[in-house]
Write a protein that holds these residues in place. Structure first.
Motif, mmCIF file in Angstrom:
data_model
loop_
_atom_site.group_PDB
_atom_site.id
_atom_site.type_symbol
_atom_site.label_atom_id
_atom_site.label_comp_id
_atom_site.label_asym_id
_atom_site.label_seq_id
_atom_site.Cartn_x
_atom_site.Cartn_y
_atom_site.Cartn_z
ATOM 1 N N CYS A 1 10.479 -7.228 13.229
ATOM 2 C CA CYS A 1 10.269 -6.504 11.685
ATOM 3 C C CYS A 1 11.551 -5.722 11.467
ATOM 4 O O CYS A 1 12.067 -5.739 10.478
ATOM 5 C CB CYS A 1 8.902 -5.817 11.415
ATOM 6 N N TYR A 2 11.728 -4.645 12.422
ATOM 7 C CA TYR A 2 12.957 -3.890 12.182
ATOM 8 C C TYR A 2 14.226 -4.697 11.901
ATOM 9 O O TYR A 2 15.163 -4.511 11.090
ATOM 10 C CB TYR A 2 13.136 -2.828 13.467
ATOM 11 N N ALA A 3 14.510 -5.676 12.986
ATOM 12 C CA ALA A 3 15.983 -6.504 12.779
ATOM 13 C C ALA A 3 15.628 -7.256 11.286
ATOM 14 O O ALA A 3 16.835 -7.272 10.653
ATOM 15 C CB ALA A 3 15.625 -7.500 13.990
ATOM 16 N N VAL A 4 14.637 -7.771 11.100
ATOM 17 C CA VAL A 4 14.904 -8.380 9.845
ATOM 18 C C VAL A 4 14.715 -7.419 8.420
ATOM 19 O O VAL A 4 15.690 -7.756 7.684
ATOM 20 C CB VAL A 4 13.794 -9.470 9.384
ATOM 21 N N THR A 5 14.342 -6.474 8.615
ATOM 22 C CA THR A 5 14.456 -5.185 7.694
ATOM 23 C C THR A 5 15.775 -4.873 7.462
ATOM 24 O O THR A 5 16.528 -4.883 6.312
ATOM 25 C CB THR A 5 13.548 -4.197 8.022
ATOM 26 N N ARG A 6 16.622 -4.648 8.532
ATOM 27 C CA ARG A 6 17.968 -4.244 8.538
ATOM 28 C C ARG A 6 18.871 -5.446 7.943
ATOM 29 O O ARG A 6 19.767 -5.026 7.188
ATOM 30 C CB ARG A 6 18.530 -3.963 9.872
ATOM 31 N N ARG A 7 18.574 -6.759 7.929
ATOM 32 C CA ARG A 7 19.224 -7.759 7.636
ATOM 33 C C ARG A 7 19.100 -8.042 6.056
ATOM 34 O O ARG A 7 19.872 -8.546 5.500
ATOM 35 C CB ARG A 7 19.400 -8.917 8.523
ATOM 36 N N THR A 8 17.951 -7.414 5.665
ATOM 37 C CA THR A 8 17.642 -8.004 4.262
ATOM 38 C C THR A 8 17.567 -6.823 3.326
ATOM 39 O O THR A 8 17.097 -6.832 2.271
ATOM 40 C CB THR A 8 16.117 -8.674 4.324
ATOM 41 N N GLY A 9 18.033 -5.670 3.802
ATOM 42 C CA GLY A 9 18.233 -4.268 3.004
ATOM 43 C C GLY A 9 16.761 -3.751 2.680
ATOM 44 O O GLY A 9 16.584 -3.056 1.549
ATOM 45 N N GLY A 10 15.773 -4.012 3.284
ATOM 46 C CA GLY A 10 14.578 -3.347 3.113
ATOM 47 C C GLY A 10 14.169 -2.208 4.004
ATOM 48 O O GLY A 10 15.124 -1.718 4.870
ATOM 49 N N GLN A 11 12.848 -1.506 4.161
ATOM 50 C CA GLN A 11 12.740 -0.490 4.865
ATOM 51 C C GLN A 11 11.368 -0.704 5.557
ATOM 52 O O GLN A 11 10.316 -0.830 4.901
ATOM 53 C CB GLN A 11 12.529 0.868 4.241
ATOM 54 N N ALA A 12 11.305 -0.689 6.990
ATOM 55 C CA ALA A 12 9.904 -0.692 7.381
ATOM 56 C C ALA A 12 9.170 0.433 7.123
ATOM 57 O O ALA A 12 9.619 1.573 7.832
ATOM 58 C CB ALA A 12 10.021 -0.986 9.164
ATOM 59 N N VAL A 13 7.947 0.333 6.759
ATOM 60 C CA VAL A 13 7.393 1.718 6.265
ATOM 61 C C VAL A 13 6.008 1.832 6.927
ATOM 62 O O VAL A 13 5.419 2.878 7.317
ATOM 63 C CB VAL A 13 7.009 1.705 4.809
ATOM 64 N N GLU A 14 5.340 0.680 7.325
ATOM 65 C CA GLU A 14 4.185 0.790 8.144
ATOM 66 C C GLU A 14 4.023 -0.394 8.976
ATOM 67 O O GLU A 14 4.223 -1.534 8.617
ATOM 68 C CB GLU A 14 3.120 1.158 7.102
ATOM 69 N N PHE A 15 3.065 -0.128 10.039
ATOM 70 C CA PHE A 15 2.720 -1.414 10.827
ATOM 71 C C PHE A 15 0.886 -1.073 10.844
ATOM 72 O O PHE A 15 0.472 0.016 11.199
ATOM 73 C CB PHE A 15 3.253 -1.309 12.334
ATOM 74 N N ARG A 16 0.556 -2.217 10.390
ATOM 75 C CA ARG A 16 -0.978 -2.309 10.490
ATOM 76 C C ARG A 16 -1.358 -3.086 11.643
ATOM 77 O O ARG A 16 -1.458 -4.456 11.485
ATOM 78 C CB ARG A 16 -1.601 -2.536 9.108
#
Length: 138
Positions: A11-26
């Motif tokens: 999740c962190y890897a794809v977030t960096r590549r797509t310009g998002g931000q990991a905000v929570e893990f459920r």
């Protein structure tokens, strides 16, 4: 069983590549649901990367609430969403199979998924692949 550590890393890897931000893990810790969620926020929307606890399969869906303060939880089929850049980034990650909404909203063929218990199929009667792979069955 899928490693939570590997799911988070993905999740962190794809977030960096797509310009998002990991905000929570459920993370699903009880019997239900059978999937974890990694919430990724973009400028105009938030989506959940969902990961089966038992299989290395991923999809992108609308975020679901697993636990409220009073112990309640959402249930029912997930709504899978098409986020092409995120799906493409997930597909580049090793060790996971990524599904798109058209696959998940298609019919479930039990012969292709022998890990899904016959008793669950008989009782829950999943109509779609998404229902069989990501669910709130107990």
């Amino acid at each position: 069983m899928v490693s939570i550590r590997e799911f988070r890393r993905t999740c962190y890897a794809v977030t960096r590549r797509t310009g998002g931000q990991a905000v929570e893990f459920r993370l699903a810790e009880g019997a239900i649901p059978n999937f974890h969620q990694g919430l990724i926020a973009y400028r105009d929307h938030t989506v959940a990367v969902v990961c089966s606890r038992d299989l290395a399969v991923l999809a992108v869906a609308e975020p679901r609430i697993i636990d409220f303060a009073d112990g309640a939880a959402e249930s029912g089929p997930l709504t899978f969403v098409d986020v092409p850049a995120l799906t493409a980034a997930l597909a580049e990650e090793p060790g996971f199979r990524v599904f798109i909404p058209s696959e998940l909203n298609g019919p479930f063929d039990a012969t292709s998924w022998p890990h899904v218990l016959p008793s669950d199929i008989t009782y829950w009667k999943p109509a779609t692949l998404g229902e069989a792979l990501f669910n709130y069955w107990d």
